[in-house]
Design a protein around this motif. Structure first.
Motif, short mmCIF file in Angstrom:
data_model
loop_
_atom_site.label_atom_id
_atom_site.label_comp_id
_atom_site.label_asym_id
_atom_site.label_seq_id
_atom_site.Cartn_x
_atom_site.Cartn_y
_atom_site.Cartn_z
N GLU A 202 73.16 -53.82 44.90
CA GLU A 202 71.90 -53.09 45.05
C GLU A 202 72.19 -51.60 45.89
O GLU A 202 72.03 -50.69 45.61
CB GLU A 202 70.90 -53.54 45.99
CG GLU A 202 70.01 -54.64 45.34
CD GLU A 202 68.87 -55.12 46.18
OE1 GLU A 202 68.10 -54.64 46.84
OE2 GLU A 202 68.98 -56.39 46.18
N GLU A 203 73.26 -51.87 46.62
CA GLU A 203 73.52 -50.60 47.41
C GLU A 203 74.15 -49.41 46.42
O GLU A 203 74.18 -48.45 46.56
CB GLU A 203 74.72 -51.14 48.67
CG GLU A 203 75.09 -49.92 49.60
CD GLU A 203 76.42 -50.27 50.25
OE1 GLU A 203 76.86 -51.42 50.24
OE2 GLU A 203 76.58 -49.49 51.26
N GLN A 205 73.70 -49.45 43.39
CA GLN A 205 72.55 -48.73 42.38
C GLN A 205 71.97 -47.72 43.05
O GLN A 205 71.24 -46.84 42.67
CB GLN A 205 71.87 -49.96 42.01
CG GLN A 205 72.51 -51.03 40.99
CD GLN A 205 71.51 -51.71 40.35
OE1 GLN A 205 70.70 -52.34 40.82
NE2 GLN A 205 71.79 -51.87 38.86
N ARG A 206 71.75 -47.76 44.56
CA ARG A 206 70.88 -46.86 45.46
C ARG A 206 71.59 -45.53 45.16
O ARG A 206 70.90 -44.53 45.43
CB ARG A 206 70.90 -47.40 46.78
CG ARG A 206 69.49 -48.09 46.90
CD ARG A 206 68.75 -48.30 48.31
NE ARG A 206 69.84 -48.94 49.12
CZ ARG A 206 70.12 -50.34 49.51
NH1 ARG A 206 69.21 -50.99 48.68
NH2 ARG A 206 70.85 -50.78 50.12
N ASP A 210 66.75 -43.34 42.81
CA ASP A 210 65.99 -42.79 44.16
C ASP A 210 65.02 -44.05 44.43
O ASP A 210 65.23 -44.88 43.91
CB ASP A 210 65.65 -41.50 43.93
CG ASP A 210 64.42 -41.56 42.79
OD1 ASP A 210 63.91 -42.59 42.50
OD2 ASP A 210 64.26 -40.30 42.56
N GLU A 211 64.33 -43.76 45.47
CA GLU A 211 63.49 -44.81 46.12
C GLU A 211 62.46 -45.38 44.93
O GLU A 211 62.01 -46.47 44.97
CB GLU A 211 62.67 -44.17 47.55
CG GLU A 211 63.38 -43.69 48.23
CD GLU A 211 64.03 -44.63 49.24
OE1 GLU A 211 63.25 -45.09 50.03
OE2 GLU A 211 65.26 -44.77 49.55
N GLY A 213 63.09 -45.62 42.14
CA GLY A 213 63.61 -46.40 40.85
C GLY A 213 64.00 -45.48 39.79
O GLY A 213 64.49 -45.72 38.70
N GLY A 327 61.64 -50.85 40.46
CA GLY A 327 63.22 -51.04 40.77
C GLY A 327 63.94 -50.90 39.57
O GLY A 327 63.21 -51.39 38.32
#
Ligand code: GLU
Length: 380
Positions: A202-203, A205-206, A210-211, A213, A327
């Motif tokens: 997930e990190e 992918q961040r 952005d927040e 998705g 997400g």
């Protein structure tokens, strides 16, 4: 050199080049860039490595040849542009590789050629026969006939599927940027290039989403999808700049160019790889944070209670994508219910399923044996 030592040992590679690298807007194909690319690939072949090239650029090149300065507007226009551009693309590659004594062969695929077992084996046999003849296969999506339903959709994912198809040891995505950054390097001076990525967590992918998705860095989301596919198939992947001549040679010598995505050593079983990658998902299930945790961290099945919403019109037994609200997709699985049934039981506790459906159904929406977590190690 560490983890990169594995790159030096790759005997069979898939190299993918993006449209932006080999075309200039409005002008079509950039012969010089294609020539430099051919020189780099020829050096790998001279080093007794087998290479398959996955190339984009047909639509951009065809649009330029047809004088469509605004780009193709309809699907038939796009497909016509692809037809014109594809032959031009092959003509350029033919010339460029001839200088190095390398024969090329065109292979055009659609998503169906990969999701249908018979066609998959056919495509595999053809590609392997080409490599056996010492021919460089040049692959693109068959854009002149592929419509959304049967498409892979982008060449990053296509390249990962080709790498899997021919049992390559390494996939190299050549692009405009020299790797995956912790932010957008064009806007954020503190953004730094990641040299190695152990898993698409997930990190990671961040860095791309952005927040809300949305994709925040151009083109990288499909590259992360490709990395997941490659890793799950036990294939390493590198994202590197195709702008600097000699990049391929440097990375195959283990030099720290680009971003290296390590293969998983717990390579997924063939059936799970098929669920995860070979067939396009027919729908999307949104789940709550608790369900996501249970699936990704505790190896549980998906139950109706964790289901928030259902998109698409699919039948029981088909593959669906899983995501949290807003997400990116984090898992895929074979669903036990069709879309209409799921809309009736979403949010329901196990004891309430029978009442909601009017008959006794299964407790799991997706059983853990039919679920593949895409976002990191474990869970599969
Ligand atoms: N197949 C498309 C083309 O050749 C490109 C798709 C992509 O770049 O992802 O124009």
């Amino acid at each position: 050199m560490g983890a990169r030592r594995a790159l030096t040992k790759a005997r069979r590679l898939v190299v993918k080049v993006g449209s932006g690298l080999i075309t200039s807007p409005g002008e079509g194909l950039d012969g010089k860039r294609l020539g430099a690319l051919a020189t780099d690939i020829a050096a790998l072949v001279a080093d007794r490595r087998e290479v398959a090239l996955v190339t984009s650029g047909a639509i951009v090149a065809g649009s330029a040849r047809l004088g469509l300065s605004r780009g193709p507007r309809s699907i038939p226009e796009k497909q016509a542009a692809a037809a014109v551009g594809q032959s031009s693309l092959m003509w350029h590659y033919e010339q460029a590789f001839k200088r190095h004594g390398i024969k090329v062969g065109q292979v055009l695929l659609t998503g169906q050629d990969i999701s249908d077992r018979g066609r998959y084996l056919n495509a595999r046999n053809t590609l392997l026969a080409l490599l056996d003849f010492g021919v460089l296969p040049i692959v693109n999506e068959n854009d002149t006939v592929a419509v959304d339903e049967i498409k892979v959709g982008d060449n990053d994912n296509l390249a990962a599927l080709v790498a899997h198809l021919i049992d390559a040891q390494l996939l190299v995505l050549l692009t405009d940027v020299d790797g995956l950054y912790t932010g957008d390097p064009r806007r954020d001076p503190a953004a730094r290039r990641l040299e190695t990525v152990e898993a698409v967590t997930e990190e990671v992918q961040r860095f791309v989403f952005d927040e809300a998705g949305r994709v925040s860095v151009g083109g990288m989301s499909t590259k992360l999808e490709a990395a997941q596919k490659a890793a799950a198939s036990g294939i390493g992947m590198v994202i590197a700049s195709g702008r600097d001549p000699g990049t391929l040679g440097r990375l195959i010598r283990g030099e720290p160019v680009g971003t290296y995505f390590l293969p998983r050593d717990d390579r997924l079983a063939a059936r799970k790889r098929w669920i995860a990658f070979a067939v396009p998902p027919q729908g999307r299930l949104t789940v709550d944070a608790g369900a996501r945790k249970a699936l990704t961290e505790r190896g549980k099945s998906l139950l109706p209670s964790g289901l928030v919403s259902v998109e698409g019109d699919f039948s029981a037994g088909e593959v669906v994508a899983l995501a949290e609200p807003d997400g990116p997709e984090f898992a895929r699985g074979l669903v036990n219910y069709d879309a209409g049934e799921l809309r009736k039981i979403r949010g329901a506790k196990t004891a309430e399923i029978e009442k909601a459906l009017g008959y006794k159904g299964l407790a799991e929406v997706i059983h853990r044996d039919n679920l593949v977590v895409l976002t990191g190690p474990g869970g599969c």
